[in-house]
Write an enzyme that holds these catalytic residues in place. Structure first.
Site, PDB file in Angstrom:
ATOM      1  CE1 TYR A  82      -2.791  -2.155   6.834  1.00 49.11           C
ATOM      2  CE2 TYR A  82      -0.836  -1.195   5.824  1.00 49.11           C
ATOM      3  CZ  TYR A  82      -1.922  -1.092   6.672  1.00 49.11           C
ATOM      4  OH  TYR A  82      -2.134   0.063   7.386  1.00 49.11           O
ATOM      5  CG  HIS A 130      -2.612  -8.074  -9.761  1.00 43.45           C
ATOM      6  ND1 HIS A 130      -2.247  -8.950  -8.768  1.00 43.45           N
ATOM      7  CD2 HIS A 130      -3.729  -8.604 -10.331  1.00 43.45           C
ATOM      8  CE1 HIS A 130      -3.111  -9.978  -8.758  1.00 43.45           C
ATOM      9  NE2 HIS A 130      -4.013  -9.773  -9.705  1.00 43.45           N
TER      10      HIS A 130
END
Length: 368
Positions: free
Chosen positions: A248, A146
């Site tokens: 988000y 990631h």
């Protein structure tokens, strides 16, 4: 309700044959090792990154056809190439014609202590020179997952890029003292824009532009508006419109569940959380992304093109005034993981396939 609309737009109302375009897929180059990103040079040559840490040049040969130069471009800085770590994106400096500079994103450090790093360098046609780091994520993280790494230029000349959450402590995506799980913004030389949303907040890292991201993988700016997509876990892949200071949601809201099938959070939406424009559940594993406004496929104009690894496709997402319409699944007949998608100056669509023997493909229109 907005989330339901996004879900329906991204899944239930998917239209697999919205536009029955006639096209031909041509192979431009083979022998690329997990290619990650493609950039077009003004003279028609192309730069391609390979995740193991090589930058390759594709150039016209004596026969007029493009060929992969056998030797990699020299001068690429050391890259941590392990797991998901490696050399990621390549973009041209907005003033490339005058300064010859390119930017690279890469994994830097060791398995035990690594970072996302951005560098700028001058490309002289054969090698990189004057290589300078302009950003190194903080703090160091362990493991090699990631990283994010996609970059895009905003209309004001600043650089936007995504950083993944590291896949260790997910809630770092909500904490402003770390770059993990954020969209970040800097100037081309690595200095800070004065109007970054958290620059004056005590304890916050000043490069942060938005928060709550899991693993951003695609980014494009359309008429000054940045769009980004990211991987969910098992489901919950998202397409988002990126706004300064916005949150988000990851990991306190998501449309996905964990790989163990356990629940990550009970919430899909919460007050103060920016909802996705599109939710892809099941996951398609979005990768690169491009804006199509070319002349070769006129009925595809005004669409986001989203490369998909798991689905082995490109999703065409038509956009009308910033609202996504019914999607079309393209190029599944190729049968390969698509890592990147780009729009060429001639209106053709270029694809990078993700494998140890990856290819650069060119999709051109064929008269019916």
């Amino acid at each position: 309700m907005k989330y339901v609309f996004a879900f329906l737009a991204g899944w239930l109302t998917l239209a697999a044959s919205v536009q029955a375009a006639s096209y031909r897929v041509e192979t431009v180059a083979t022998g690329l090792v997990h290619p990650w990103s493609l950039a077009f040079l003004p003279d028609g040559r192309m730069l391609v990154t390979e995740r193991p840490g090589r930058l390759r040049l594709i150039e016209p040969g004596p026969d007029g056809r493009h060929h992969l130069r056998p030797e990699p471009i020299a001068g690429v800085p050391p890259v941590l190439a392990q797991g998901q770590a490696g050399l990621f994106d390549v973009v041209l400096d907005p003033d490339f014609v005058s300064n010859g500079r390119v930017l690279l994103s890469l994994a830097h450090g060791t398995q035990e202590a690594n970072h996302l790093r951005l560098v700028t360098a001058r490309f002289d046609g054969r090698q990189l020179q004057d290589v300078r780091p302009i950003f190194t994520s903080q703090p160091a993280k362990s493991q090699t997952q990631h990283f994010g790494g996609r970059m895009a230029w905003l209309s004001d000349g600043t650089l936007l890029f995504g950083m993944g959450d590291g896949n260790l402590e997910r809630t770092d995506a909500q904490r402003l003292h770390t770059h993990l799980g954020k969209t970040l913004r800097i100037k081309p030389d690595g200095t800070l824009p004065d109007d970054n949303p958290f620059r004056k907040r005590a304890g916050a890292l000043p490069e942060i532009y938005s928060s709550g991201h899991r693993n951003p993988q695609g980014m494009v700016v359309v008429e000054g508006v940045p769009y980004s997509h990211e991987h969910g876990a098992r489901g919950g892949d998202e397409l988002n419109r990126i706004a300064p200071g916005a949150n988000y949601g990851w990991p306190i809201t998501t449309g996905g569940i964990d790989y163990t099938y356990s629940r990550i959070t009970p919430y899909r939406t919460l007050h103060g959380i920016q909802e996705p424009l599109v939710d892809w559940t099941p996951s398609i594993a979005p990768a690169g992304m491009a804006w199509y406004d070319g002349s070769m496929f006129p009925k595809w104009r005004g669409s986001l093109l989203v490369a998909a690894l798991v689905e082995r496709s490109v999703r065409r997402v038509p956009m009308v005034k910033g609202v996504p319409g019914p999607q079309e699944v393209l190029f599944q007949e190729i049968g390969e993981r698509i890592r990147d998608v780009r729009t060429g100056r001639d209106g053709a669509i270029y694809l990078l396939t993700d494998s140890p023997n990856g290819r650069l493909l060119r999709v051109v229109s064929v008269a019916p």
